[in-house]
Design a protein around this motif. Sequence first.
Motif, PDB file in Angstrom:
ATOM      1  N   ASP A  10       0.825  -1.198  -0.084  1.00  0.00           N
ATOM      2  CA  ASP A  10      -0.034   0.229  -0.079  1.00  0.00           C
ATOM      3  C   ASP A  10       0.734   1.362   0.048  1.00  0.00           C
ATOM      4  O   ASP A  10       0.614   2.283  -0.703  1.00  0.00           O
ATOM      5  CB  ASP A  10      -0.852   0.100   1.056  1.00  0.00           C
ATOM      6  CG  ASP A  10      -1.745  -1.323   1.607  1.00  0.00           C
ATOM      7  OD1 ASP A  10      -1.198  -2.107   1.840  1.00  0.00           O
ATOM      8  OD2 ASP A  10      -2.781  -1.227   1.041  1.00  0.00           O
ATOM      9  N   GLU A  11       1.817   1.258   0.724  1.00  0.00           N
ATOM     10  CA  GLU A  11       2.965   2.475   0.876  1.00  0.00           C
ATOM     11  C   GLU A  11       3.438   2.760  -0.279  1.00  0.00           C
ATOM     12  O   GLU A  11       3.610   3.800  -0.681  1.00  0.00           O
ATOM     13  CB  GLU A  11       3.447   2.335   2.032  1.00  0.00           C
ATOM     14  CG  GLU A  11       2.941   2.193   3.356  1.00  0.00           C
ATOM     15  CD  GLU A  11       3.772   1.662   4.628  1.00  0.00           C
ATOM     16  OE1 GLU A  11       5.000   1.300   4.418  1.00  0.00           O
ATOM     17  OE2 GLU A  11       3.567   2.054   5.891  1.00  0.00           O
ATOM     18  N   ILE A  12       3.982   1.617  -0.809  1.00  0.00           N
ATOM     19  CA  ILE A  12       4.708   1.783  -2.199  1.00  0.00           C
ATOM     20  C   ILE A  12       3.701   2.383  -3.264  1.00  0.00           C
ATOM     21  O   ILE A  12       4.237   3.056  -4.073  1.00  0.00           O
ATOM     22  CB  ILE A  12       5.359   0.413  -2.723  1.00  0.00           C
ATOM     23  CG1 ILE A  12       6.447  -0.049  -1.435  1.00  0.00           C
ATOM     24  CG2 ILE A  12       5.738   0.483  -3.905  1.00  0.00           C
ATOM     25  CD1 ILE A  12       6.860  -1.530  -1.491  1.00  0.00           C
ATOM     26  N   VAL A  13       2.681   1.780  -3.286  1.00  0.00           N
ATOM     27  CA  VAL A  13       1.636   2.265  -4.497  1.00  0.00           C
ATOM     28  C   VAL A  13       1.383   3.590  -4.177  1.00  0.00           C
ATOM     29  O   VAL A  13       1.402   4.484  -5.049  1.00  0.00           O
ATOM     30  CB  VAL A  13       0.446   1.136  -4.190  1.00  0.00           C
ATOM     31  CG1 VAL A  13      -0.524   1.743  -5.176  1.00  0.00           C
ATOM     32  CG2 VAL A  13       0.668  -0.197  -4.916  1.00  0.00           C
ATOM     33  N   ALA A  14       1.039   3.954  -2.927  1.00  0.00           N
ATOM     34  CA  ALA A  14       0.875   5.524  -2.733  1.00  0.00           C
ATOM     35  C   ALA A  14       2.000   6.466  -3.026  1.00  0.00           C
ATOM     36  O   ALA A  14       1.688   7.516  -3.521  1.00  0.00           O
ATOM     37  CB  ALA A  14       0.385   5.642  -1.126  1.00  0.00           C
ATOM     38  N   HIS A  15       3.062   6.036  -2.534  1.00  0.00           N
ATOM     39  CA  HIS A  15       4.388   6.594  -2.926  1.00  0.00           C
ATOM     40  C   HIS A  15       4.690   7.125  -4.352  1.00  0.00           C
ATOM     41  O   HIS A  15       5.007   8.057  -4.847  1.00  0.00           O
ATOM     42  CB  HIS A  15       5.560   5.892  -2.095  1.00  0.00           C
ATOM     43  CG  HIS A  15       6.965   6.797  -2.479  1.00  0.00           C
ATOM     44  ND1 HIS A  15       7.250   7.823  -1.736  1.00  0.00           N
ATOM     45  CD2 HIS A  15       7.895   6.523  -3.341  1.00  0.00           C
ATOM     46  CE1 HIS A  15       8.436   8.087  -2.026  1.00  0.00           C
ATOM     47  NE2 HIS A  15       8.757   7.477  -3.062  1.00  0.00           N
ATOM     48  N   TYR A  16       4.278   5.977  -5.054  1.00  0.00           N
ATOM     49  CA  TYR A  16       4.530   6.182  -6.649  1.00  0.00           C
ATOM     50  C   TYR A  16       3.124   6.598  -7.297  1.00  0.00           C
ATOM     51  O   TYR A  16       3.203   6.439  -8.424  1.00  0.00           O
ATOM     52  CB  TYR A  16       5.048   5.052  -7.221  1.00  0.00           C
ATOM     53  CG  TYR A  16       6.323   4.667  -6.794  1.00  0.00           C
ATOM     54  CD1 TYR A  16       7.466   5.441  -7.261  1.00  0.00           C
ATOM     55  CD2 TYR A  16       6.698   3.934  -5.797  1.00  0.00           C
ATOM     56  CE1 TYR A  16       8.934   5.154  -7.168  1.00  0.00           C
ATOM     57  CE2 TYR A  16       8.215   3.791  -5.490  1.00  0.00           C
ATOM     58  CZ  TYR A  16       9.033   4.494  -6.067  1.00  0.00           C
ATOM     59  OH  TYR A  16      10.486   4.386  -5.660  1.00  0.00           O
TER      60      TYR A  16
ATOM     61  N   VAL B 139       3.916   1.155 -11.319  1.00  0.00           N
ATOM     62  CA  VAL B 139       4.603   1.389  -9.958  1.00  0.00           C
ATOM     63  C   VAL B 139       5.527   0.580  -9.623  1.00  0.00           C
ATOM     64  O   VAL B 139       6.664   0.905  -9.221  1.00  0.00           O
ATOM     65  CB  VAL B 139       3.334   1.154  -8.896  1.00  0.00           C
ATOM     66  CG1 VAL B 139       3.887   1.099  -7.691  1.00  0.00           C
ATOM     67  CG2 VAL B 139       2.209   2.202  -9.240  1.00  0.00           C
ATOM     68  N   VAL B 140       5.608  -0.753  -9.946  1.00  0.00           N
ATOM     69  CA  VAL B 140       6.765  -1.930  -9.717  1.00  0.00           C
ATOM     70  C   VAL B 140       8.072  -1.370 -10.321  1.00  0.00           C
ATOM     71  O   VAL B 140       9.008  -1.591  -9.739  1.00  0.00           O
ATOM     72  CB  VAL B 140       6.248  -3.183  -9.735  1.00  0.00           C
ATOM     73  CG1 VAL B 140       7.282  -4.364  -9.651  1.00  0.00           C
ATOM     74  CG2 VAL B 140       5.059  -3.743  -8.550  1.00  0.00           C
ATOM     75  N   ASN B 141       7.921  -1.263 -11.592  1.00  0.00           N
ATOM     76  CA  ASN B 141       8.944  -0.717 -12.223  1.00  0.00           C
ATOM     77  C   ASN B 141       9.853   0.380 -11.542  1.00  0.00           C
ATOM     78  O   ASN B 141      11.017   0.422 -11.458  1.00  0.00           O
ATOM     79  CB  ASN B 141       8.601  -0.678 -13.885  1.00  0.00           C
ATOM     80  CG  ASN B 141       9.912  -0.503 -14.430  1.00  0.00           C
ATOM     81  OD1 ASN B 141      10.876  -1.013 -14.411  1.00  0.00           O
ATOM     82  ND2 ASN B 141       9.694   0.519 -15.407  1.00  0.00           N
ATOM     83  N   ARG B 142       8.983   1.307 -11.457  1.00  0.00           N
ATOM     84  CA  ARG B 142       9.571   2.571 -11.031  1.00  0.00           C
ATOM     85  C   ARG B 142      10.085   2.175  -9.414  1.00  0.00           C
ATOM     86  O   ARG B 142      11.422   2.626  -9.138  1.00  0.00           O
ATOM     87  CB  ARG B 142       8.507   3.738 -10.667  1.00  0.00           C
ATOM     88  CG  ARG B 142       8.127   4.204 -12.162  1.00  0.00           C
ATOM     89  CD  ARG B 142       7.547   5.426 -12.054  1.00  0.00           C
ATOM     90  NE  ARG B 142       8.136   6.534 -11.169  1.00  0.00           N
ATOM     91  CZ  ARG B 142       7.474   7.506 -10.345  1.00  0.00           C
ATOM     92  NH1 ARG B 142       6.111   7.481 -10.440  1.00  0.00           N
ATOM     93  NH2 ARG B 142       7.984   8.281  -9.440  1.00  0.00           N
TER      94      ARG B 142
END
Length: 141
Positions: free
Chosen positions: A75-81, A98-101
């Motif tokens: 969740d935090e990673i998705v929100a960050h990107y 998102v995952v690539n970045r």
Amino acid sequence: MYDKYGQAVAIVEIKGKRDVSAAVASELAARLWGSPDALPPSVRYLLLLTPTAGYLWQVSGGQVKWHDHVSFPMDEIVAHYGGLKTQPGLLHLSLAYVVNRWLSDLALGRDGREPGSGVVLQRSGFIDAIAGGDVRLERMA
């Protein structure tokens, strides 16, 4: 994911389904990657990522313990990107972006270590293994 020497060090699978339990993730991963013999010998990590959770397995001596994994919140990673586009057909593509970045930032030593995932991935050795490497997206049939 490739390391700084161009060797495949991790295989990442992205699934658009939310709320995948640890048991389901382990079962899915075992089906996806089946026998570790089929993996390139340099692969040391397998990741299954969903919009809400990430699961990491280590490959050691050609063996994977499917029920011995670490998990972390996405969740935090998705929100960050920048979040996800949830219109029909866009969730998986949006998550792949998102995952690539995120993985590219981790490999380049940029900020991308959210508290939950950063600690888990650092302890596992994953971040050190991908340092200086790169992400190559491949669409699997």
